[in-house]
Each structure stands twice: as structure tokens, then as C-alpha cells.
Design a protein around this motif. Structure first.
Motif, PDB file in Angstrom:
ATOM      1  N   PRO A  29       0.652  -1.219  -0.042  1.00 15.90           N
ATOM      2  CA  PRO A  29      -0.157  -0.037   0.060  1.00 15.90           C
ATOM      3  C   PRO A  29       0.923   1.186  -0.060  1.00 15.90           C
ATOM      4  CG  PRO A  29       0.051  -0.837   2.015  1.00 15.90           C
ATOM      5  CD  PRO A  29       0.614  -1.869   1.010  1.00 15.90           C
ATOM      6  N   ALA A  34      -2.035   4.578   3.562  1.00 16.23           N
ATOM      7  CA  ALA A  34      -2.227   3.889   4.673  1.00 16.23           C
ATOM      8  C   ALA A  34      -1.779   4.704   6.108  1.00 16.23           C
ATOM      9  CB  ALA A  34      -1.059   3.036   4.713  1.00 16.23           C
ATOM     10  N   ALA A  37      -5.386   6.578   6.309  1.00 19.53           N
ATOM     11  CA  ALA A  37      -6.183   5.805   6.940  1.00 19.53           C
ATOM     12  C   ALA A  37      -6.298   5.597   8.290  1.00 19.53           C
ATOM     13  CB  ALA A  37      -6.088   4.370   6.106  1.00 19.53           C
ATOM     14  N   VAL A  38      -4.818   5.285   8.877  1.00 18.85           N
ATOM     15  CA  VAL A  38      -4.499   5.181  10.350  1.00 18.85           C
ATOM     16  C   VAL A  38      -5.176   6.573  10.997  1.00 18.85           C
ATOM     17  CG1 VAL A  38      -2.999   4.968  12.175  1.00 18.85           C
ATOM     18  CG2 VAL A  38      -2.608   3.661  10.150  1.00 18.85           C
ATOM     19  N   ARG A  40      -7.254   9.004   9.912  1.00 18.88           N
ATOM     20  CA  ARG A  40      -8.815   9.086   9.878  1.00 18.88           C
ATOM     21  C   ARG A  40      -9.414   8.241  10.828  1.00 18.88           C
ATOM     22  NH1 ARG A  40      -8.771   8.796   4.040  1.00 18.88           N
ATOM     23  NH2 ARG A  40      -9.432   6.724   4.389  1.00 18.88           N
ATOM     24  N   LYS A  41      -8.893   6.924  10.818  1.00 22.10           N
ATOM     25  CA  LYS A  41      -9.527   6.015  11.820  1.00 22.10           C
ATOM     26  C   LYS A  41      -9.414   6.405  13.336  1.00 22.10           C
ATOM     27  CE  LYS A  41      -7.247   2.756  13.693  1.00 22.10           C
ATOM     28  NZ  LYS A  41      -6.321   2.861  15.197  1.00 22.10           N
ATOM     29  N   LEU A 118      -4.052  -4.650  14.020  1.00 21.40           N
ATOM     30  CA  LEU A 118      -3.481  -3.299  13.640  1.00 21.40           C
ATOM     31  C   LEU A 118      -1.864  -4.066  12.933  1.00 21.40           C
ATOM     32  CD1 LEU A 118      -3.594  -0.416  12.547  1.00 21.40           C
ATOM     33  CD2 LEU A 118      -2.694   0.011  14.649  1.00 21.40           C
ATOM     34  N   ARG A 119      -1.326  -4.453  13.653  1.00 22.58           N
ATOM     35  CA  ARG A 119      -0.063  -5.148  13.524  1.00 22.58           C
ATOM     36  C   ARG A 119      -0.070  -5.957  12.145  1.00 22.58           C
ATOM     37  NH1 ARG A 119       0.625  -5.438  19.120  1.00 22.58           N
ATOM     38  NH2 ARG A 119       2.260  -4.160  19.676  1.00 22.58           N
ATOM     39  N   LEU A 120      -0.924  -6.820  12.117  1.00 21.15           N
ATOM     40  CA  LEU A 120      -1.041  -7.815  11.114  1.00 21.15           C
ATOM     41  C   LEU A 120      -1.364  -7.181   9.486  1.00 21.15           C
ATOM     42  CD1 LEU A 120      -2.735 -10.823  12.800  1.00 21.15           C
ATOM     43  CD2 LEU A 120      -0.374 -10.869  12.127  1.00 21.15           C
ATOM     44  N   ALA A 121      -2.033  -6.011   9.661  1.00 21.16           N
ATOM     45  CA  ALA A 121      -2.562  -5.350   8.619  1.00 21.16           C
ATOM     46  C   ALA A 121      -1.807  -4.307   8.149  1.00 21.16           C
ATOM     47  CB  ALA A 121      -4.026  -5.039   8.628  1.00 21.16           C
ATOM     48  N   ALA A 122      -1.428  -3.497   8.965  1.00 27.52           N
ATOM     49  CA  ALA A 122      -0.748  -2.189   8.630  1.00 27.52           C
ATOM     50  C   ALA A 122       0.735  -1.996   8.529  1.00 27.52           C
ATOM     51  CB  ALA A 122      -1.435  -1.033   9.556  1.00 27.52           C
ATOM     52  N   PRO A 123       1.362  -1.271   7.487  1.00 30.23           N
ATOM     53  CA  PRO A 123       2.682  -1.241   7.651  1.00 30.23           C
ATOM     54  C   PRO A 123       3.075  -0.473   8.997  1.00 30.23           C
ATOM     55  CG  PRO A 123       1.865  -0.237   5.341  1.00 30.23           C
ATOM     56  CD  PRO A 123       0.609  -0.746   6.376  1.00 30.23           C
TER      57      PRO A 123
END
Lengths: 255, 203
Positions: A29, A34, A37-38, A40-41, A118-123
Motif C-alpha cells: 500500500p 495507509a 487511513a490510520v 482518519r480511523k 493493526l500489527r497484522l494489517a498495517a505497515p
């Protein structure tokens, strides 16, 4: 036993029982997307829950009100170092308000056990940058509230408003750069609050001293020739901590 | 596609929960890790997900001739576990949208709705996760795990909190995963042993 047949194509492995596995690593990504996205979340969750904002604002308002009730408006004739005292009081209020709220971006992830997803999905870098931006926004909002309260309740005169805003913004960047990485380090500890203060304090003293001086210059209405020096020091400090954090964060986050 | 475990050992202080596990799992295969509470099932899955380092040994994924350590294989993995939580303040769609964005996936709202329908959450996409029952929240974890069509699916206690329809969902997911890659399931429910081509008993 099923054996993979790796000769079928470059992008697809077809095992004997018709298993199709894409062998191409998906495109990473974009870091900006990314990160956004973090950010905004975190912002969306904060606006719905007000976990950090309420704590920060409550602390900020009560501190300024307590100071103004205790001291009252200090008249210039009462103290030669008036501007320095006002600047110090304002930054101390900002510092302690920051202590109460800035660690939450990471602590919340660990406390609600969302950090694993979050660890598994985001850089990792996107997580760091997204939360850094979120903390910066939070502190800038706090800056505006505390500065407005100080000016109104303590009748603080601002000689150089632009320089005042610049020192506040750059000083906040330094605070956020120092505290965001520390927040990630302490998020999984048991005594988070105490550990956050203990680890952050040595990192925050140098920029705090410089920011207080710079703010005093701005309140006195000094020229940019005088006021630029603390701003440059704060910028350099922020940059150094930011670069160090970029290198260290992945190890901290995945530890 | 294959997963290779070489002499994986997991210690907690002086207590050894897993001693030298070695195996190779290939595409289309499912491994069930069974054992009593505290036997190291979840720890082994955490090692495979790169969330924990083994005390000794290595786990390696091989795909298309390239080899990946679990810490660098997040894009390969789908993970469902009781201790995995999504964001309670966000709706189901917002949760999936966020995880799609950070993974760099372009998912339309229709695609997310289809995924939610597949896991039995049709029509609940705009509801906050905080309003979900534990079983519904567990279904959303499946949507999170399947969002990027992972070639490796790691399921820890796959049917805990799920009702009969939820158990059927797990059966469908595991059957589909056989056509897309491999799966490792940790369970202490003897009914779930049937999912496995191999059963690794711990403890």
C-alpha cells in the motif's frame, strides 16, 4: 500428500487437487494512503468516544483556571520577568495536559486489544506516522484552547502574535515527536502513566526550556532576528527525534 | 505454497510448552493443532502469525520460490482468534474499509457488503461493532481475516462463541481455504479434528 506443481505459471501455483494460490506478493500500500487511513480511523474514534480530548481539555481548563485564580492578572510593574513567567506557566500547563492524553493513541490499541489486528494489517511506518499526525492535531487543538484561556484569563499581552503562534506550533511538534515513540514503548507495560512520564521527561526538558524562551520573546514583541533562534532549535530537535523514531519504531511496534 | 516448521520450541520461563515441532504443510492441506488448555496451541499460532518469536527453531512460508519469515508475512495471513479485537467504535463496514485501506486494497462498498453477507452479517454493515453480540463480532473477525484472500488462514478456537450457523460458516471457510492455500487450526474441541489432514497433539 499434495505436492505443488510450480511449473504451471509464474503467478499461479496449481497443486494436484486444483489449489490455486497467487504467488505474487501484492503491491505494497502507498505509505501516504495507509498513514491517512490510520489518522482518519483514530480521528473518527476520538470524535465518537472523546477518550483523549475530554481528558486533555479538562486538564487544560482546570490548570489555567487554577493559575488565574491563584495569581490573578499579573501587572507589568509587579515583575521584570513577567513574560518569562507567563510563558513558563503556559508551557507547564501544556506539558502536563499532553502527559494525560498523548499516550492514548497507542495505549488504547493495547487496552482494547486491537493492536494485533493493526500489527497484522498495517505497515509499521504508516501506524507511526498516522498516530504522530493524530497526536499533533490533538496538541494543536490544545494549544489553541490553552493560549486563548491564558490570554483571556491572565490578561497576557502578545507582542508578536505570529512568532507566538510559530513557537507554539513548532514546540508542539517537538513534544509530539518525543512522546509518540515513548507512547508506543510503554503501551504494553503495566504502570503506563508513570513510565510515560519517567521516559518522556528527559526528552521533553530541552525543547521545553527552548519553547519557554521563544514564547517569552514572542510575548515581549521581540524581532524575528531574536525569535528565529529558538524556532530553529525546536525544528532541529523535532527533525532529529522524528528521524530516530522512523528507524526505531518498527522494532518497538513488533517487539 | 508451503509452510515449513523446523524444530520450533516455545518456552515460558522454565516451562517448555512446545518441544521441537517440525513439519511441512502444503497448499490444499489443513493442520489441526489439538491439546488441553495451556498446551501451547495458541502460542504456536502466534509464532506462525509472527506475533511471537519461538524460543528456538524457525517457521518459514514459501510462495512462488520466495521464502518469508512470519514477521514479514502479514500480507499472506488471515488470523482469527478470541484475543483478536476490532474497533468497537466503528461500524462493520468502517472496520473492513480501514483494514482494506491499510492493506492497499481497493474494495467497493458492494464487495464489502458481499463479504459481510458471506460471514452472516448481511444488512448489519452500518451498525457499530459495539452493538454486536459476541457471536456476531466473531463473524466480523472472519470478514477481517478473509478481506485480502490470504493464502494462509490461521484459526485459533474457530467456533468459540459461534452458533450452529456460525459453525457451518467455519466449515465453508475451511473448505474454501483448501482451494486457495493452507490453514492451521488450533482447537480443544474434538469435533473440529475432522477439518485436518494432519493433527498435531500437544501437551
Amino acid at each position: 500428500m499434495i505436492d505443488s506443481d510450480q511449473t504451471t505459471s509464474e503467478s499461479t501455483l496449481i497443486a494436484k487437487n486444483n489449489v490455486q494460490v497467487s504467488s505474487l506478493k501484492p503491491q505494497a500500500p502507498s505509505l501516504a494512503a495507509a498513514t491517512l487511513a490510520v489518522f482518519r480511523k483514530d480521528l473518527r474514534i476520538e470524535l465518537r468516544s472523546r477518550y483523549a480530548l475530554n481528558a486533555l481539555l479538562l486538564f487544560a481548563v482546570s490548570t489555567v483556571v487554577a493559575i488565574s485564580l491563584g495569581l490573578g492578572p499579573i501587572a507589568p510593574r509587579d515583575n521584570r520577568d513577567l513574560k518569562l513567567i507567563q510563558a513558563a506557566l503556559m508551557w507547564v500547563a501544556l506539558l502536563f495536559a499532553a502527559f494525560t492524553g498523548l499516550a492514548r493513541a497507542f495505549v488504547q490499541e493495547e487496552d482494547t486489544r486491537t493492536a494485533t489486528a493493526l500489527r497484522l494489517a498495517a505497515p509499521p511506518l504508516a501506524v507511526y506516522l498516522g498516530k504522530l499526525l493524530f497526536n499533533l492535531l490533538l496538541l494543536l487543538v490544545l494549544d489553541a484552547v490553552i493560549a486563548a484561556l491564558f490570554i483571556a484569563m491572565l490578561r497576557v499581552g502578545v507582542g508578536a502574535p505570529l512568532m507566538f503562534a510559530a513557537v507554539l506550533a513548532v514546540g508542539s511538534c517537538a513534544l509530539v515527536a518525543a512522546t509518540t515513540l515513548i507512547a508506543a514503548i510503554i503501551a504494553r507495560a503495566s504502570a503506563k502513566g508513570a513510565l510515560f512520564a519517567v521516559l518522556s521527561f528527559p526528552l521533553l526538558i530541552p525543547p521545553l526550556v527552548v519553547a519557554i524562551r521563544g514564547t517569552a520573546f514572542a510575548l515581549e514583541g521581540e524581532s524575528w532576528a531574536v525569535g528565529a533562534a529558538p524556532i530553529q532549535v525546536l525544528l532541529a530537535y523535532t527533525l532529529a527525534l522524528f528521524v530516530a523514531s522512523l528507524f526505531l519504531f518498527k522494532s518497538v511496534w513488533e517487539a | 505454497m508451503q509452510l515449513e516448521l523446523a524444530n520450533i520450541t516455545i518456552d515460558y520461563g522454565p516451562r517448555r510448552v512446545l518441544a521441537g515441532a517440525s513439519l511441512t504443510l502444503r497448499a490444499g492441506q489443513v493442520l489441526v493443532v489439538a491439546g488441553a488448555n495451556g498446551s501451547g496451541k495458541s502460542s504456536l499460532l502466534r509464532v506462525l502469525a509472527g506475533l511471537q518469536r519461538p524460543s528456538a527453531g524457525t517457521a518459514t512460508y514459501e510462495l512462488g520460490g520466495a521464502r518469508y519469515q512470519p514477521e514479514d508475512a502479514g500480507w499472506l495471513l488471515g488470523w482469527v482468534a478470541p484475543d483478536l479485537q476490532l474497533y468497537r467504535e466503528l461500524t462493520a463496514v468502517e472496520n473492513l474499509r480501514f483494514f482494506a485501506d491499510v492493506r492497499g486494497l481497493r474494495k467497493t462498498r458492494a464487495e464489502l457488503a458481499t463479504l459481510l453477507e458471506e460471514v452472516g452479517l448481511a444488512g448489519r454493515g452500518d451498525d457499530a461493532l459495539a452493538t454486536f453480540s459476541s457471536g456476531m463480532a466473531y463473524r466480523l473477525k472472519y470478514a477481517y481475516a478473509l478481506l485480502h484472500d490470504p493464502p494462509v488462514l490461521l484459526l485459533d478456537e474457530p467456533t468459540v462463541t459461534l452458533d450452529e450457523r456460525g459453525a457451518a460458516l467455519v466449515e465453508r471457510v475451511v473448505a474454501r481455504q483448501r482451494t486457495r492455500g493452507l490453514a492451521v487450526i488450533a482447537t480443544n474441541d474434538s469435533r473440529e479434528l475432522r477439518y485436518g489432514d494432519y493433527v498435531l497433539r500437544l501437551g
